[in-house]
Write an enzyme that holds these catalytic residues in place. Structure first.
Site, short mmCIF file in Angstrom:
data_model
loop_
_atom_site.label_atom_id
_atom_site.label_comp_id
_atom_site.label_asym_id
_atom_site.label_seq_id
_atom_site.Cartn_x
_atom_site.Cartn_y
_atom_site.Cartn_z
N PRO A 9 32.04 31.98 49.93
CA PRO A 9 31.80 33.03 48.94
C PRO A 9 30.40 33.04 48.34
CG PRO A 9 33.41 31.42 48.13
CD PRO A 9 33.19 31.13 49.58
N ASN A 10 29.90 34.24 48.22
CA ASN A 10 28.63 34.57 47.57
C ASN A 10 27.40 34.25 48.40
OD1 ASN A 10 29.64 35.65 45.03
ND2 ASN A 10 30.35 33.56 44.64
N ARG A 17 19.50 37.05 44.69
CA ARG A 17 19.38 36.52 43.32
C ARG A 17 19.17 35.01 43.38
NH1 ARG A 17 23.45 36.44 40.01
NH2 ARG A 17 22.00 36.07 38.31
N TYR A 22 18.28 28.92 45.50
CA TYR A 22 18.69 29.09 46.90
C TYR A 22 17.59 29.65 47.82
CZ TYR A 22 23.24 28.39 44.73
OH TYR A 22 24.28 27.87 44.02
N ASN A 73 29.24 25.77 54.97
CA ASN A 73 28.92 25.73 53.54
C ASN A 73 30.05 26.45 52.81
OD1 ASN A 73 28.01 26.01 50.94
ND2 ASN A 73 25.92 26.58 51.49
N ALA A 76 31.41 27.79 46.36
CA ALA A 76 32.17 27.23 45.23
C ALA A 76 33.55 26.72 45.64
CB ALA A 76 32.29 28.27 44.12
N GLU A 97 29.76 19.54 56.46
CA GLU A 97 29.63 20.30 55.21
C GLU A 97 28.15 20.36 54.82
OE1 GLU A 97 31.90 18.37 52.10
OE2 GLU A 97 30.85 19.48 50.51
N HIS A 99 25.23 21.99 51.96
CA HIS A 99 24.86 22.70 50.72
C HIS A 99 23.36 22.88 50.68
CE1 HIS A 99 28.92 22.35 49.36
NE2 HIS A 99 28.90 21.09 49.76
N ARG A 106 22.98 18.91 39.92
CA ARG A 106 23.24 20.11 39.12
C ARG A 106 24.38 19.84 38.13
NH1 ARG A 106 23.67 25.11 43.07
NH2 ARG A 106 23.54 26.19 41.04
O1 CA2 Z 1 24.14 24.65 47.33
C1 CA2 Z 1 24.99 25.28 47.97
O2 CA2 Z 1 24.82 25.64 49.12
C2 CA2 Z 1 26.31 25.67 47.30
O3 CA2 Z 1 27.35 25.46 48.24
C3 CA2 Z 1 26.20 27.13 46.94
C4 CA2 Z 1 27.37 27.66 46.12
C5 CA2 Z 1 27.67 26.76 44.95
O4 CA2 Z 1 28.86 27.20 44.29
C6 CA2 Z 1 27.84 25.32 45.35
O5 CA2 Z 1 28.05 24.54 44.19
C7 CA2 Z 1 26.60 24.81 46.07
C8 CA2 Z 1 27.09 29.05 45.57
C9 CA2 Z 1 26.63 30.05 46.56
C10 CA2 Z 1 26.14 31.22 45.79
O6 CA2 Z 1 25.06 31.76 46.49
C11 CA2 Z 1 24.24 32.61 45.86
C12 CA2 Z 1 23.15 33.01 46.56
C13 CA2 Z 1 22.25 33.88 45.99
C14 CA2 Z 1 22.47 34.35 44.71
C15 CA2 Z 1 23.59 33.96 44.02
C16 CA2 Z 1 24.49 33.10 44.60
#
Ligand code: CA2
Length: 146
Positions: A9-10, A17, A22, A73, A76, A97, A99, A106
């Site tokens: 997700p996301n 953003r 990221y 990946n 969340a 896995e 990230h 964090r």
């Molecule tokens: O660091 C990572 O790759 C995470 O898996 C990314 C997840 C986060 O919930 C994990 O704790 C760590 C979130 C992905 C959200 O991605 C976005 C990308 C651009 C803008 C907003 C969110």
């Protein structure tokens, strides 16, 4: 050899953003980078991203027969989805896995992964390079098993 690159997700919002966390590159750039790394290594890479838990469970089940390894990946879902942990545990295909950010540096909830103990390895905080490193981990593992 077929490898699945799977993002949860996301991660479709990459480059849109939060560039400070990221980066500025998009999911399409990431998928292209890993696909090219696969071509260089003689491996076919399939790409999948979903914001839906069930779709991700289904894709992992498909990976049991259709892929030799998974770069994943979970976004969340990392921190709470026992359904996805069980799906990883239910397949014999090895999963690495990944990230993008350093989850241990964090918020405390991000340091917890429900995938502990069911993935072959966890790579965190290396940006997009971590996905290519995961590809190499899988290939080393798969090639030494043959
Ligand atoms: O660091 C990572 O790759 C995470 O898996 C990314 C997840 C986060 O919930 C994990 O704790 C760590 C979130 C992905 C959200 O991605 C976005 C990308 C651009 C803008 C907003 C969110």
């Amino acid at each position: 050899m077929r490898i699945l690159l799977m993002n949860g997700p996301n991660l479709n919002m990459l480059g849109v953003r939060e560039p400070d966390i990221y980066g500025r590159d998009t999911l399409a750039t990431l998928e292209d980078m890993v696909t090219r790394a696969g071509v260089e290594r003689g491996v076919e890479v399939g790409c999948f991203q979903s914001n839906h838990e069930g779709a991700l469970v289904d894709k992992l089940h498909e990976a049991h027969t259709a892929y030799d390894g998974v770069i994943y990946n979970p976004g969340a879902h990392t921190h709470y989805s026992y359904a996805l942990r069980d799906a990883v545990a239910s397949i014999s295909t090895p999963v690495v896995e990944v990230h993008i950010s350093d989850v241990d540096a964090r918020e405390p909830f991000r340091a917890i992964s429900v995938f502990d103990g069911v993935v072959a390895e966890k790579i965190s905080g290396r940006g997009f390079q971590g996905y290519v490193d995961a590809l190499d981990v899988l290939l080393e593992r798969l090639r030494s098993a043959h």
